[in-house]
Write an enzyme that holds these catalytic residues in place. Structure first.
Site, mmCIF file in Angstrom:
data_model
loop_
_atom_site.group_PDB
_atom_site.id
_atom_site.type_symbol
_atom_site.label_atom_id
_atom_site.label_comp_id
_atom_site.label_asym_id
_atom_site.label_seq_id
_atom_site.Cartn_x
_atom_site.Cartn_y
_atom_site.Cartn_z
ATOM 1 N N ALA A 13 0.826 -1.206 0.000
ATOM 2 C CA ALA A 13 0.000 0.000 0.000
ATOM 3 C C ALA A 13 0.860 1.256 0.000
ATOM 4 O O ALA A 13 0.599 2.203 -0.753
ATOM 5 C CB ALA A 13 -0.937 -0.004 1.207
ATOM 6 N N CYS A 44 4.283 -12.268 0.858
ATOM 7 C CA CYS A 44 3.453 -13.416 0.511
ATOM 8 C C CYS A 44 4.276 -14.578 -0.037
ATOM 9 O O CYS A 44 3.824 -15.726 -0.034
ATOM 10 C CB CYS A 44 2.399 -13.015 -0.522
ATOM 11 S SG CYS A 44 1.273 -11.723 0.054
ATOM 12 N N VAL A 81 7.796 5.890 13.600
ATOM 13 C CA VAL A 81 7.028 7.122 13.790
ATOM 14 C C VAL A 81 6.283 6.974 15.110
ATOM 15 O O VAL A 81 5.513 6.026 15.299
ATOM 16 C CB VAL A 81 6.047 7.351 12.629
ATOM 17 C CG1 VAL A 81 5.170 8.572 12.908
ATOM 18 C CG2 VAL A 81 6.806 7.519 11.323
ATOM 19 N N ALA A 107 -0.201 3.718 5.979
ATOM 20 C CA ALA A 107 -0.176 2.380 5.379
ATOM 21 C C ALA A 107 0.585 1.453 6.326
ATOM 22 O O ALA A 107 1.555 0.799 5.944
ATOM 23 C CB ALA A 107 0.467 2.423 3.998
ATOM 24 N N THR A 108 0.127 1.425 7.566
ATOM 25 C CA THR A 108 0.845 0.732 8.635
ATOM 26 C C THR A 108 0.580 -0.774 8.670
ATOM 27 O O THR A 108 1.146 -1.482 9.509
ATOM 28 C CB THR A 108 0.492 1.349 9.997
ATOM 29 O OG1 THR A 108 -0.931 1.557 10.071
ATOM 30 C CG2 THR A 108 1.175 2.697 10.170
ATOM 31 N N ARG A 129 6.528 -12.412 8.465
ATOM 32 C CA ARG A 129 6.217 -11.105 7.907
ATOM 33 C C ARG A 129 7.456 -10.412 7.349
ATOM 34 O O ARG A 129 7.522 -10.097 6.168
ATOM 35 C CB ARG A 129 5.573 -10.205 8.965
ATOM 36 C CG ARG A 129 5.190 -8.821 8.437
ATOM 37 C CD ARG A 129 4.528 -7.977 9.495
ATOM 38 N NE ARG A 129 4.278 -6.638 9.020
ATOM 39 C CZ ARG A 129 4.588 -5.529 9.689
ATOM 40 N NH1 ARG A 129 5.146 -5.621 10.882
ATOM 41 N NH2 ARG A 129 4.318 -4.333 9.204
ATOM 42 N N PRO A 270 -8.962 15.575 7.758
ATOM 43 C CA PRO A 270 -8.544 16.225 6.515
ATOM 44 C C PRO A 270 -7.067 15.990 6.216
ATOM 45 O O PRO A 270 -6.219 15.987 7.116
ATOM 46 C CB PRO A 270 -8.819 17.716 6.791
ATOM 47 C CG PRO A 270 -9.886 17.722 7.835
ATOM 48 C CD PRO A 270 -9.616 16.520 8.703
ATOM 49 N N TYR A 420 -11.889 -23.882 -25.583
ATOM 50 C CA TYR A 420 -11.648 -25.325 -25.599
ATOM 51 C C TYR A 420 -10.365 -25.583 -26.382
ATOM 52 O O TYR A 420 -10.296 -25.349 -27.595
ATOM 53 C CB TYR A 420 -12.805 -26.091 -26.224
ATOM 54 C CG TYR A 420 -12.468 -27.561 -26.454
ATOM 55 C CD1 TYR A 420 -11.916 -28.326 -25.436
ATOM 56 C CD2 TYR A 420 -12.678 -28.161 -27.696
ATOM 57 C CE1 TYR A 420 -11.595 -29.651 -25.633
ATOM 58 C CE2 TYR A 420 -12.356 -29.495 -27.901
ATOM 59 C CZ TYR A 420 -11.808 -30.233 -26.872
ATOM 60 O OH TYR A 420 -11.477 -31.550 -27.066
#
Length: 444
Positions: A13, A44, A81, A107-108, A129, A270, A420
Protein backbone atom coordinates in the site's frame (compact mmCIF):
# COMPACT_ATOMS: atom_id res chain seq x y z
CA UNK A 1 6.62 25.06 -3.68
CA UNK A 2 6.28 21.30 -4.15
CA UNK A 3 3.90 19.55 -1.80
CA UNK A 4 5.23 17.09 0.74
CA UNK A 5 3.50 13.74 1.11
CA UNK A 6 4.53 11.61 4.07
CA UNK A 7 3.79 7.89 3.88
CA UNK A 8 3.97 5.69 6.98
CA UNK A 9 4.63 2.13 5.81
CA UNK A 10 6.70 0.67 2.98
CA UNK A 11 4.79 -2.42 1.91
CA UNK A 12 2.38 -2.79 -1.03
CA UNK A 13 0.00 0.00 0.00
CA UNK A 14 2.73 2.46 0.94
CA UNK A 15 4.85 1.93 -2.17
CA UNK A 16 1.75 1.94 -4.36
CA UNK A 17 0.85 5.31 -2.86
CA UNK A 18 4.36 6.66 -3.46
CA UNK A 19 4.38 5.66 -7.10
CA UNK A 20 0.90 7.00 -7.79
CA UNK A 21 1.64 10.32 -6.10
CA UNK A 22 4.71 10.82 -8.26
CA UNK A 23 2.78 9.93 -11.41
CA UNK A 24 0.16 12.58 -10.63
CA UNK A 25 2.68 15.22 -9.58
CA UNK A 26 6.29 14.56 -10.69
CA UNK A 27 7.49 17.41 -8.45
CA UNK A 28 5.97 16.03 -5.25
CA UNK A 29 8.34 15.37 -2.33
CA UNK A 30 7.59 11.83 -1.11
CA UNK A 31 8.93 10.82 2.31
CA UNK A 32 8.45 7.19 3.41
CA UNK A 33 8.95 5.86 6.92
CA UNK A 34 9.22 2.15 7.55
CA UNK A 35 10.13 0.21 10.68
CA UNK A 36 11.67 -2.49 8.51
CA UNK A 37 15.01 -2.66 6.69
CA UNK A 38 13.41 -3.05 3.24
CA UNK A 39 10.49 -1.78 1.19
CA UNK A 40 8.63 -3.16 -1.77
CA UNK A 41 9.29 -6.86 -1.20
CA UNK A 42 6.69 -9.63 -1.30
CA UNK A 43 6.01 -11.12 2.15
CA UNK A 44 3.45 -13.42 0.51
CA UNK A 45 6.32 -15.34 -1.06
CA UNK A 46 8.09 -16.14 2.22
CA UNK A 47 6.37 -19.52 2.83
CA UNK A 48 7.38 -20.66 -0.65
CA UNK A 49 11.04 -19.90 0.01
CA UNK A 50 10.83 -21.82 3.29
CA UNK A 51 9.29 -24.72 1.36
CA UNK A 52 12.04 -24.55 -1.30
CA UNK A 53 9.63 -23.88 -4.18
CA UNK A 54 11.43 -20.54 -4.56
CA UNK A 55 15.20 -20.82 -4.33
CA UNK A 56 16.10 -17.44 -2.82
CA UNK A 57 14.67 -14.61 -0.76
CA UNK A 58 16.31 -12.25 -3.24
CA UNK A 59 13.58 -13.14 -5.71
CA UNK A 60 11.01 -11.56 -3.39
CA UNK A 61 12.66 -8.14 -3.54
CA UNK A 62 11.03 -6.27 -6.40
CA UNK A 63 13.60 -3.45 -6.68
CA UNK A 64 16.83 -2.54 -4.93
CA UNK A 65 17.14 0.50 -2.68
CA UNK A 66 19.01 2.36 -5.41
CA UNK A 67 15.94 2.18 -7.64
CA UNK A 68 13.81 4.09 -5.14
CA UNK A 69 16.58 6.58 -4.42
CA UNK A 70 16.95 7.27 -8.14
CA UNK A 71 13.21 7.95 -8.33
CA UNK A 72 13.59 10.60 -5.66
CA UNK A 73 11.81 8.81 -2.82
CA UNK A 74 13.16 9.87 0.57
CA UNK A 75 12.93 6.54 2.44
CA UNK A 76 13.78 6.30 6.13
CA UNK A 77 14.47 2.64 6.86
CA UNK A 78 14.23 1.08 10.33
CA UNK A 79 12.58 4.25 11.59
CA UNK A 80 9.64 4.37 13.97
CA UNK A 81 7.03 7.12 13.79
CA UNK A 82 5.96 7.76 17.37
CA UNK A 83 3.11 10.20 16.86
CA UNK A 84 0.90 12.16 14.46
CA UNK A 85 -0.33 15.70 15.06
CA UNK A 86 -3.11 16.19 12.53
CA UNK A 87 -3.74 19.80 13.54
CA UNK A 88 -0.14 20.86 13.01
CA UNK A 89 0.28 18.54 10.01
CA UNK A 90 3.36 16.91 11.52
CA UNK A 91 4.59 13.49 12.55
CA UNK A 92 6.99 12.80 15.41
CA UNK A 93 10.09 10.76 14.63
CA UNK A 94 12.55 9.96 17.44
CA UNK A 95 15.95 11.29 16.47
CA UNK A 96 14.51 13.54 13.76
CA UNK A 97 11.94 15.57 15.67
CA UNK A 98 8.78 16.86 13.99
CA UNK A 99 8.40 16.38 10.25
CA UNK A 100 5.78 18.38 8.40
CA UNK A 101 3.46 17.17 5.68
CA UNK A 102 0.88 18.58 3.34
CA UNK A 103 -0.83 15.22 2.99
CA UNK A 104 -0.30 12.03 4.98
CA UNK A 105 -0.85 8.43 3.87
CA UNK A 106 -1.16 5.84 6.62
CA UNK A 107 -0.18 2.38 5.38
CA UNK A 108 0.84 0.73 8.63
CA UNK A 109 -0.41 -2.70 7.61
CA UNK A 110 -1.25 -5.47 10.05
CA UNK A 111 -0.10 -7.20 13.18
CA UNK A 112 -0.78 -10.79 14.12
CA UNK A 113 -3.27 -11.50 16.87
CA UNK A 114 -1.19 -12.46 19.88
CA UNK A 115 -1.97 -15.85 21.43
CA UNK A 116 -3.53 -15.20 24.83
CA UNK A 117 -1.91 -18.14 26.57
CA UNK A 118 1.03 -18.56 28.97
CA UNK A 119 4.43 -18.69 27.29
CA UNK A 120 3.60 -16.35 24.41
CA UNK A 121 6.80 -14.41 25.16
CA UNK A 122 9.11 -17.42 24.76
CA UNK A 123 11.72 -17.64 22.03
CA UNK A 124 11.26 -19.67 18.85
CA UNK A 125 7.78 -18.35 18.15
CA UNK A 126 7.90 -17.28 14.52
CA UNK A 127 5.61 -14.60 13.03
CA UNK A 128 5.93 -14.64 9.22
CA UNK A 129 6.22 -11.10 7.91
CA UNK A 130 9.67 -9.44 7.82
CA UNK A 131 11.95 -10.76 5.08
CA UNK A 132 15.09 -10.21 7.16
CA UNK A 133 13.62 -12.23 10.02
CA UNK A 134 12.53 -14.87 7.52
CA UNK A 135 16.11 -15.19 6.28
CA UNK A 136 17.28 -15.82 9.84
CA UNK A 137 14.50 -18.29 10.47
CA UNK A 138 15.26 -20.13 7.27
CA UNK A 139 18.68 -21.05 8.65
CA UNK A 140 17.08 -22.20 11.91
CA UNK A 141 14.71 -24.43 9.94
CA UNK A 142 17.68 -26.53 8.81
CA UNK A 143 17.96 -27.87 12.35
CA UNK A 144 14.25 -28.06 13.20
CA UNK A 145 12.75 -31.54 13.45
CA UNK A 146 9.34 -30.87 15.04
CA UNK A 147 7.14 -27.79 14.59
CA UNK A 148 3.65 -26.65 15.49
CA UNK A 149 1.56 -24.30 13.36
CA UNK A 150 -0.66 -22.37 15.76
CA UNK A 151 -3.97 -21.76 13.93
CA UNK A 152 -5.00 -22.62 10.39
CA UNK A 153 -5.54 -19.11 9.09
CA UNK A 154 -4.18 -18.57 5.54
CA UNK A 155 -0.55 -17.99 6.60
CA UNK A 156 -0.72 -21.05 8.84
CA UNK A 157 -2.10 -23.13 5.98
CA UNK A 158 0.71 -22.02 3.67
CA UNK A 159 3.37 -22.62 6.31
CA UNK A 160 2.06 -26.10 7.13
CA UNK A 161 2.60 -27.05 3.50
CA UNK A 162 6.00 -25.34 3.40
CA UNK A 163 7.36 -27.10 6.50
CA UNK A 164 6.09 -30.45 5.24
CA UNK A 165 7.93 -29.86 1.97
CA UNK A 166 10.98 -29.03 4.08
CA UNK A 167 10.83 -32.49 5.68
CA UNK A 168 9.89 -31.17 9.13
CA UNK A 169 7.41 -33.10 11.27
CA UNK A 170 4.58 -30.58 11.25
CA UNK A 171 1.59 -30.38 13.59
CA UNK A 172 -1.25 -28.05 12.61
CA UNK A 173 -3.35 -27.10 15.65
CA UNK A 174 -6.63 -25.24 15.25
CA UNK A 175 -9.77 -24.93 17.41
CA UNK A 176 -12.16 -25.28 14.47
CA UNK A 177 -13.42 -28.49 12.83
CA UNK A 178 -11.59 -27.80 9.54
CA UNK A 179 -8.84 -25.40 8.38
CA UNK A 180 -9.75 -21.78 7.58
CA UNK A 181 -13.22 -22.63 8.88
CA UNK A 182 -14.33 -19.00 9.10
CA UNK A 183 -14.00 -18.44 5.35
CA UNK A 184 -14.04 -21.89 3.70
CA UNK A 185 -16.43 -24.83 3.56
CA UNK A 186 -15.56 -28.35 4.74
CA UNK A 187 -16.06 -29.98 1.33
CA UNK A 188 -13.53 -27.55 -0.17
CA UNK A 189 -10.92 -28.27 2.48
CA UNK A 190 -11.45 -32.05 2.64
CA UNK A 191 -9.02 -32.86 -0.23
CA UNK A 192 -6.51 -30.47 1.33
CA UNK A 193 -6.64 -32.35 4.61
CA UNK A 194 -6.14 -35.65 2.76
CA UNK A 195 -3.11 -34.30 0.91
CA UNK A 196 -1.60 -32.96 4.13
CA UNK A 197 -1.85 -36.39 5.66
CA UNK A 198 -0.08 -37.79 2.59
CA UNK A 199 2.67 -35.20 3.15
CA UNK A 200 2.96 -36.27 6.79
CA UNK A 201 1.26 -33.27 8.42
CA UNK A 202 -0.41 -34.13 11.72
CA UNK A 203 -3.81 -32.42 11.99
CA UNK A 204 -5.08 -31.46 15.45
CA UNK A 205 -8.50 -29.97 14.67
CA UNK A 206 -11.10 -29.08 17.30
CA UNK A 207 -8.03 -28.58 19.48
CA UNK A 208 -7.19 -25.56 21.63
CA UNK A 209 -3.69 -24.33 22.47
CA UNK A 210 -3.52 -23.77 26.23
CA UNK A 211 0.15 -22.85 26.72
CA UNK A 212 3.62 -22.72 25.23
CA UNK A 213 6.01 -24.58 27.52
CA UNK A 214 9.71 -23.98 28.08
CA UNK A 215 12.23 -21.82 29.89
CA UNK A 216 13.73 -19.38 27.40
CA UNK A 217 12.57 -21.14 24.22
CA UNK A 218 9.41 -23.07 23.51
CA UNK A 219 9.95 -26.78 23.99
CA UNK A 220 6.39 -28.06 23.87
CA UNK A 221 2.87 -26.90 23.12
CA UNK A 222 0.15 -27.79 25.61
CA UNK A 223 -3.15 -28.43 23.84
CA UNK A 224 -6.59 -29.50 24.96
CA UNK A 225 -5.66 -32.97 23.66
CA UNK A 226 -2.19 -33.28 25.17
CA UNK A 227 1.34 -31.90 24.83
CA UNK A 228 3.35 -31.77 21.59
CA UNK A 229 7.15 -31.58 21.81
CA UNK A 230 8.51 -28.96 19.38
CA UNK A 231 11.61 -27.08 18.32
CA UNK A 232 9.62 -24.06 17.12
CA UNK A 233 6.11 -22.67 16.65
CA UNK A 234 4.80 -20.75 13.65
CA UNK A 235 2.06 -18.40 14.83
CA UNK A 236 -0.56 -18.42 12.09
CA UNK A 237 -3.21 -16.30 13.78
CA UNK A 238 -5.49 -13.64 12.31
CA UNK A 239 -4.19 -10.42 10.80
CA UNK A 240 -5.36 -7.40 12.80
CA UNK A 241 -5.13 -3.79 11.59
CA UNK A 242 -2.05 -2.04 12.95
CA UNK A 243 -3.80 1.18 13.93
CA UNK A 244 -2.54 2.22 17.36
CA UNK A 245 -0.67 5.20 15.90
CA UNK A 246 -3.60 6.42 13.80
CA UNK A 247 -6.19 5.88 16.53
CA UNK A 248 -4.09 7.87 19.01
CA UNK A 249 -4.11 10.73 16.50
CA UNK A 250 -7.92 10.73 16.38
CA UNK A 251 -8.41 8.93 13.06
CA UNK A 252 -11.69 7.02 13.28
CA UNK A 253 -11.76 3.23 13.23
CA UNK A 254 -14.70 1.07 12.22
CA UNK A 255 -16.30 -2.16 13.34
CA UNK A 256 -13.42 -4.34 12.12
CA UNK A 257 -10.80 -2.16 13.81
CA UNK A 258 -9.71 -0.87 10.42
CA UNK A 259 -9.54 2.83 9.64
CA UNK A 260 -12.71 4.20 8.08
CA UNK A 261 -12.08 5.54 4.59
CA UNK A 262 -14.32 6.83 1.82
CA UNK A 263 -14.15 5.74 -1.81
CA UNK A 264 -11.12 8.03 -2.31
CA UNK A 265 -9.28 6.42 0.64
CA UNK A 266 -9.69 9.60 2.70
CA UNK A 267 -9.95 9.11 6.45
CA UNK A 268 -12.05 11.07 8.92
CA UNK A 269 -9.23 13.63 9.24
CA UNK A 270 -8.54 16.22 6.51
CA UNK A 271 -5.41 15.61 4.42
CA UNK A 272 -4.98 12.11 5.85
CA UNK A 273 -5.42 9.11 3.56
CA UNK A 274 -5.03 5.43 4.41
CA UNK A 275 -4.72 2.14 2.54
CA UNK A 276 -3.96 -1.55 2.93
CA UNK A 277 -4.45 -3.92 5.85
CA UNK A 278 -5.00 -1.01 8.24
CA UNK A 279 -8.29 0.09 6.58
CA UNK A 280 -11.75 -1.39 6.16
CA UNK A 281 -13.71 -1.22 2.90
CA UNK A 282 -17.28 -2.28 2.00
CA UNK A 283 -18.05 -5.71 0.59
CA UNK A 284 -19.99 -5.27 -2.63
CA UNK A 285 -23.02 -7.49 -2.03
CA UNK A 286 -23.79 -6.54 1.56
CA UNK A 287 -21.95 -3.26 2.17
CA UNK A 288 -20.52 -4.85 5.34
CA UNK A 289 -16.99 -3.58 6.15
CA UNK A 290 -14.15 -6.05 5.57
CA UNK A 291 -10.46 -5.79 6.42
CA UNK A 292 -7.22 -7.74 5.98
CA UNK A 293 -7.46 -8.57 2.28
CA UNK A 294 -4.71 -9.50 -0.19
CA UNK A 295 -1.60 -7.68 -1.38
CA UNK A 296 -3.31 -6.86 -4.67
CA UNK A 297 -6.08 -5.06 -2.76
CA UNK A 298 -3.50 -3.18 -0.67
CA UNK A 299 -1.54 -2.07 -3.72
CA UNK A 300 -4.67 -0.88 -5.54
CA UNK A 301 -5.84 1.02 -2.45
CA UNK A 302 -2.41 2.58 -2.12
CA UNK A 303 -2.58 3.81 -5.72
CA UNK A 304 -5.92 5.50 -4.98
CA UNK A 305 -4.61 7.05 -1.76
CA UNK A 306 -1.38 8.31 -3.33
CA UNK A 307 -3.19 9.79 -6.30
CA UNK A 308 -5.61 11.61 -4.00
CA UNK A 309 -2.84 12.88 -1.78
CA UNK A 310 -1.14 14.34 -4.86
CA UNK A 311 -4.29 16.15 -5.93
CA UNK A 312 -6.23 13.79 -8.20
CA UNK A 313 -9.12 11.95 -6.55
CA UNK A 314 -9.86 8.51 -7.91
CA UNK A 315 -12.39 6.00 -6.62
CA UNK A 316 -12.02 2.54 -5.12
CA UNK A 317 -14.99 0.26 -5.63
CA UNK A 318 -16.57 -2.06 -3.06
CA UNK A 319 -14.81 -5.41 -3.06
CA UNK A 320 -15.90 -8.93 -3.99
CA UNK A 321 -12.69 -10.42 -2.58
CA UNK A 322 -11.27 -13.01 -4.96
CA UNK A 323 -8.72 -15.01 -2.99
CA UNK A 324 -6.62 -18.11 -3.43
CA UNK A 325 -3.66 -20.03 -2.04
CA UNK A 326 -1.82 -23.33 -2.27
CA UNK A 327 -2.69 -25.79 0.49
CA UNK A 328 -1.11 -29.22 0.51
CA UNK A 329 -1.21 -30.50 -3.05
CA UNK A 330 -4.20 -28.35 -3.98
CA UNK A 331 -5.11 -24.81 -4.88
CA UNK A 332 -8.11 -23.40 -3.06
CA UNK A 333 -9.87 -20.11 -3.64
CA UNK A 334 -13.11 -18.24 -3.55
CA UNK A 335 -15.11 -15.07 -4.00
CA UNK A 336 -16.85 -13.33 -1.10
CA UNK A 337 -19.06 -15.99 0.51
CA UNK A 338 -19.00 -19.72 0.89
CA UNK A 339 -21.83 -21.62 2.52
CA UNK A 340 -20.30 -21.34 5.99
CA UNK A 341 -19.86 -17.57 5.93
CA UNK A 342 -23.18 -16.92 4.20
CA UNK A 343 -24.93 -19.04 6.80
CA UNK A 344 -23.20 -17.25 9.67
CA UNK A 345 -24.29 -13.88 8.26
CA UNK A 346 -27.84 -15.02 7.57
CA UNK A 347 -27.50 -14.49 3.82
CA UNK A 348 -29.95 -16.70 1.85
CA UNK A 349 -28.58 -18.47 -1.20
CA UNK A 350 -29.07 -21.17 -3.77
CA UNK A 351 -26.08 -23.18 -4.89
CA UNK A 352 -24.71 -25.09 -7.82
CA UNK A 353 -21.82 -27.54 -7.48
CA UNK A 354 -19.87 -29.44 -10.14
CA UNK A 355 -16.75 -31.55 -10.50
CA UNK A 356 -14.79 -30.78 -13.63
CA UNK A 357 -11.32 -30.95 -15.13
CA UNK A 358 -8.78 -28.32 -16.13
CA UNK A 359 -7.87 -29.73 -19.57
CA UNK A 360 -9.12 -32.38 -21.95
CA UNK A 361 -9.30 -35.74 -20.20
CA UNK A 362 -6.99 -37.34 -22.75
CA UNK A 363 -4.33 -34.62 -22.38
CA UNK A 364 -1.53 -35.50 -19.93
CA UNK A 365 -1.59 -33.66 -16.63
CA UNK A 366 -5.24 -32.65 -16.41
CA UNK A 367 -6.37 -31.73 -12.88
CA UNK A 368 -9.68 -32.08 -11.13
CA UNK A 369 -11.61 -28.94 -10.15
CA UNK A 370 -14.57 -28.62 -7.77
CA UNK A 371 -16.61 -25.45 -8.24
CA UNK A 372 -19.37 -24.25 -5.91
CA UNK A 373 -21.41 -21.18 -6.85
CA UNK A 374 -23.78 -19.30 -4.53
CA UNK A 375 -26.50 -17.11 -5.98
CA UNK A 376 -29.19 -14.82 -4.67
CA UNK A 377 -32.60 -16.51 -4.55
CA UNK A 378 -34.98 -15.13 -7.13
CA UNK A 379 -32.57 -13.02 -9.18
CA UNK A 380 -29.95 -15.82 -9.26
CA UNK A 381 -27.20 -13.17 -9.25
CA UNK A 382 -23.84 -14.60 -8.23
CA UNK A 383 -22.91 -13.68 -4.65
CA UNK A 384 -20.06 -16.06 -3.89
CA UNK A 385 -17.97 -19.03 -4.92
CA UNK A 386 -15.50 -21.58 -3.60
CA UNK A 387 -13.14 -23.76 -5.61
CA UNK A 388 -10.53 -26.45 -5.07
CA UNK A 389 -8.38 -27.98 -7.78
CA UNK A 390 -4.97 -28.68 -9.17
CA UNK A 391 -4.70 -25.62 -11.44
CA UNK A 392 -6.72 -22.76 -12.88
CA UNK A 393 -8.14 -21.57 -9.55
CA UNK A 394 -6.79 -18.02 -9.66
CA UNK A 395 -8.15 -17.25 -13.11
CA UNK A 396 -11.60 -18.58 -12.28
CA UNK A 397 -11.75 -16.64 -9.01
CA UNK A 398 -10.80 -13.44 -10.85
CA UNK A 399 -13.55 -14.06 -13.40
CA UNK A 400 -16.17 -14.91 -10.79
CA UNK A 401 -15.37 -11.78 -8.75
CA UNK A 402 -15.97 -9.66 -11.85
CA UNK A 403 -19.12 -11.65 -12.57
CA UNK A 404 -20.43 -10.84 -9.09
CA UNK A 405 -19.44 -7.18 -9.47
CA UNK A 406 -21.33 -6.91 -12.77
CA UNK A 407 -24.40 -8.77 -11.56
CA UNK A 408 -24.08 -11.89 -13.71
CA UNK A 409 -26.56 -14.65 -12.94
CA UNK A 410 -26.42 -18.43 -12.98
CA UNK A 411 -28.10 -18.21 -16.39
CA UNK A 412 -25.23 -16.07 -17.72
CA UNK A 413 -22.55 -18.38 -16.35
CA UNK A 414 -24.34 -21.60 -17.33
CA UNK A 415 -24.18 -20.70 -21.00
CA UNK A 416 -20.93 -18.70 -21.03
CA UNK A 417 -18.43 -19.02 -23.85
CA UNK A 418 -15.21 -20.77 -22.94
CA UNK A 419 -11.91 -21.70 -24.54
CA UNK A 420 -11.65 -25.32 -25.60
CA UNK A 421 -8.10 -26.46 -26.27
CA UNK A 422 -6.97 -29.87 -25.04
CA UNK A 423 -3.81 -28.50 -23.45
CA UNK A 424 -5.52 -25.46 -21.90
CA UNK A 425 -9.16 -26.14 -21.17
CA UNK A 426 -11.77 -28.87 -21.20
CA UNK A 427 -14.78 -28.92 -23.52
CA UNK A 428 -17.13 -28.36 -20.57
CA UNK A 429 -16.12 -25.42 -18.36
CA UNK A 430 -16.51 -26.42 -14.67
CA UNK A 431 -18.02 -23.04 -13.75
CA UNK A 432 -20.69 -23.49 -16.41
CA UNK A 433 -21.43 -27.00 -15.17
CA UNK A 434 -21.86 -25.70 -11.61
CA UNK A 435 -24.22 -22.96 -12.80
CA UNK A 436 -26.24 -25.48 -14.83
CA UNK A 437 -26.55 -27.71 -11.77
CA UNK A 438 -27.66 -24.70 -9.75
CA UNK A 439 -30.40 -23.93 -12.27
CA UNK A 440 -31.54 -27.54 -12.21
CA UNK A 441 -31.74 -27.46 -8.42
CA UNK A 442 -33.83 -24.28 -8.49
CA UNK A 443 -36.22 -25.65 -11.10
CA UNK A 444 -36.72 -29.04 -9.45
Amino acid sequence: MARTIVIIGGSAAGMGAAGAAQQVDPDVHVIIYTELADVGYSPCGIPYVHGKEIDSFDRLILQGKEFYADRGFDIHYETVVSGIDTKRHTIDVPGEGSVGYDQLVIATGFKYEQPKVPGSDLGNLYYVRDIRAAQRWDKILDSVHHAVIADAQPIGVEMATALAHRGIETHLVDPHPWPMAEITDPDIMEPVEESWRELGVHLHLNTRIDAFLGTERVQAVRTSNGDIAVDMVVVGTKKLPNNDLAAAAGVKCGSTGGLIVDEHMRTSVPDVFAAGDCVEVPQGTTGVPVQGLSGSHAYAQGKIAGSGAAGTLRSYSPVYVPWGLVAGKWMVGGVSFGETLAGALGIPYVKGVAEGISRARYYPGFKKIRVKLLAEPGTLKLIGAQLVGGEGIKERCDFLAMAARKGLTLHDIAWMENVYSPAMGALAEPMALAAQNGLTAVQS
